[in-house]
Motif scaffolding. Structure first.
Motif, short mmCIF file in Angstrom:
data_model
loop_
_atom_site.label_atom_id
_atom_site.label_comp_id
_atom_site.label_asym_id
_atom_site.label_seq_id
_atom_site.Cartn_x
_atom_site.Cartn_y
_atom_site.Cartn_z
N THR A 16 0.85 -1.19 0.00
CA THR A 16 0.00 0.00 0.00
C THR A 16 0.88 1.24 0.00
O THR A 16 1.85 1.31 0.75
CB THR A 16 -0.91 0.03 1.25
N ALA A 17 0.54 2.19 -0.87
CA ALA A 17 1.25 3.47 -0.91
C ALA A 17 0.22 4.59 -0.84
O ALA A 17 -0.75 4.58 -1.59
CB ALA A 17 2.08 3.58 -2.18
N ASP A 18 0.42 5.52 0.08
CA ASP A 18 -0.43 6.69 0.21
C ASP A 18 0.44 7.94 0.13
O ASP A 18 1.47 8.01 0.80
CB ASP A 18 -1.17 6.72 1.56
N ALA A 19 0.02 8.89 -0.68
CA ALA A 19 0.73 10.16 -0.76
C ALA A 19 -0.29 11.28 -0.76
O ALA A 19 -1.34 11.18 -1.39
CB ALA A 19 1.58 10.23 -2.02
N ALA A 20 0.02 12.35 -0.03
CA ALA A 20 -0.89 13.50 0.04
C ALA A 20 -0.08 14.78 -0.04
O ALA A 20 1.04 14.85 0.47
CB ALA A 20 -1.70 13.47 1.33
N SER A 21 -0.66 15.77 -0.70
CA SER A 21 0.01 17.07 -0.76
C SER A 21 -1.02 18.19 -0.78
O SER A 21 -2.15 18.00 -1.24
CB SER A 21 0.90 17.17 -2.00
N ALA A 76 -2.54 1.86 -4.43
CA ALA A 76 -1.86 3.16 -4.41
C ALA A 76 -2.91 4.26 -4.39
O ALA A 76 -3.89 4.21 -5.12
CB ALA A 76 -0.96 3.32 -5.63
N MET A 77 -2.71 5.26 -3.52
CA MET A 77 -3.66 6.36 -3.37
C MET A 77 -2.91 7.68 -3.33
O MET A 77 -1.95 7.83 -2.58
CB MET A 77 -4.45 6.19 -2.07
N THR A 78 -3.32 8.62 -4.16
CA THR A 78 -2.74 9.96 -4.16
C THR A 78 -3.86 10.96 -3.91
O THR A 78 -4.89 10.93 -4.57
CB THR A 78 -2.07 10.28 -5.51
N LYS A 79 -3.63 11.85 -2.92
CA LYS A 79 -4.58 12.92 -2.63
C LYS A 79 -3.86 14.24 -2.83
O LYS A 79 -2.74 14.42 -2.35
CB LYS A 79 -5.09 12.83 -1.19
N MET A 80 -4.52 15.15 -3.53
CA MET A 80 -3.90 16.43 -3.86
C MET A 80 -4.90 17.56 -3.71
O MET A 80 -6.03 17.44 -4.19
CB MET A 80 -3.39 16.37 -5.30
#
Length: 185
Positions: A16-21, A76-80
């Motif tokens: 699992t990969a989570d990234a937020a910016s 994989a989850m990216t929040k922007m």
């Protein structure tokens, strides 16, 4: 190296990969005599990548046998969130960007001449999600809100980079992929 791998028990693996910016840019330009000009630019580059593999034999002429359950999940989850505000008589407000990649592989022979045999079950799932919010405001002039995204989900039950003798006589091979993009601009 040439490898021989025999699996007779359940393999369950996940990644699992989570990234937020978050990015906010505000410009205020005031000119008591004349014209004010300004630029508000909010940029964020957010990337998340996950990869999971049940059995990987790597390079060489390999023999891989599975007679049990291989369960592989990759998410994989990216929040922007990007906001640009410009307060000037003439000006611009601009925003942008992100990417997400998820990959899942049950049996990977790698490079070489491989013999892959599945007599069990291989259940592979890859999920990739981008959740993006973009806002641009300019009180006089130009405002642009751009969200540039790349979203990829890849699932493979059995794969090999070179020549492969693949046999499957097992119960089932399930490949499930899901790529979701949610945008508010």
């Amino acid at each position: 190296d040439d490898d021989t791998i025999a699996n007779h028990a359940t393999i369950a693996t996940s990644a699992t990969a989570d990234a937020a910016s978050k990015s906010i840019a505000v410009t205020v330009a005031v000119a008591p005599k004349g014209i004010s000009a300004g630029l508000a630019m909010a940029r964020t580059g957010t990337e998340s990548a996950s990869s999971a593999t049940g059995i990987s034999s790597g390079a060489g002429n390999d023999s891989v046998e599975n007679s049990a359950l291989i369960d592989v999940d990759s998410t994989a989850m990216t929040k922007m969130k990007v906001i640009a505000i410009n307060v000037a008589e003439l000006g611009a407000a601009m925003v942008d960007a992100s990417s997400t990649t998820s990959a899942a592989v049950g049996m990977d022979g790698g490079s070489g001449i491989d013999a892959l045999r599945n007599a069990g079950s291989v259940d592979v799932s890859a999920n990739s999600t981008i959740d993006a919010t973009s806002a641009a405001a300019n009180f006089v002039g130009y405002a642009s809100g751009n969200v540039g995204m790349t979203n990829t989900a890849v699932a493979a039950g059995i794969q090999s980079a070179s020549s492969t003798n693949a046999q499957t006589s097992g119960e089932t091979i399930f490949n499930d992929t899901n790529a979701t993009v949610n945008v508010l601009a």
